[in-house]
Design an enzyme around this catalytic site. Sequence first.
Site: not given
Ligand code: IMJ
Length: 255
Positions: A17-18, A64-65, A95, A155, A162, A191, A193
Amino acid sequence: MLKDKRIAIFNIANKRSIAWAIAQSMDAQGARLILGYQNERTKASVEDLSKELTNKPLAIIPCDVAYQEQIEQVQEAIKAEAGTIHGLVHCLAFAPKEALQNPYLFTEREDFITALEISTYSLVALARGLTPVFSNQGSITTLTYYGSEKVMPNYNVMGVAKAALEASVRYLAYDLGPAGVRVNAISAGPINTVAARGVAGFLDILEVHEQKAPLKRTVESREVGDTAAFLASDLASGITGEVIYVDTGYNIMGF
Ligand code: IMJ
């Protein structure tokens, strides 16, 4: 740099985790930490990890927010265990996975609401919930990603969340500035993670980043942690409402 500062970090899930890298950097600078975990599943990992810190955490607390009561309990726990705090670090995003797989066009209403509630509103809720325990010089830092500004495949709704988070940083900076509280975001490069690993094509994203970024490498969690430590410190006393890029320079490139 952070001696005599008490800082709460939400949430740590595991050693990648970051939030954990931020905890380590702040600990190395002498901060006393309050560490958050989401649920019983991650509680034990946070307790185990915390044994590696030089300064024993002031508290390890559930957060848990999704539940307003828990935000109030966080305020009470901080009051009881630390009195006041000088910093809040927000490392929370979620998400539903279908929303990160299907085209953005098909984002369900419920999934959109969940993503913005957990990833964006939680910053507002925590900032307000913790205002009563903030000392008169405080700092709030959150994590964002370049997918808020430019399209990153998959994303999707997280990019929208974001973008709203970065706008929230500016509005919160305006509201909290008179109280001496600074609010900033760190835009971290990709990263490996647990939150990123499942992403389709993530290894390609890391490879392209290495080629395109001026520093010719990806960013390390430690570098994000060190920037978070700087932002929480008095060295950053003139910085608020900003998005600071810790991405080995990737965002400055056109081609
Ligand atoms: C996440 C999704 C798609 C592309 C992505 C990412 N890239 C990066 C991330 C290119 C770097 C990671 N990131 C920046 C995030 O903010 C991830 C958020 C996230 C990840 C998950 C995975 C599992 C799940 N829900 C999630 N919700 C948010 O069920």
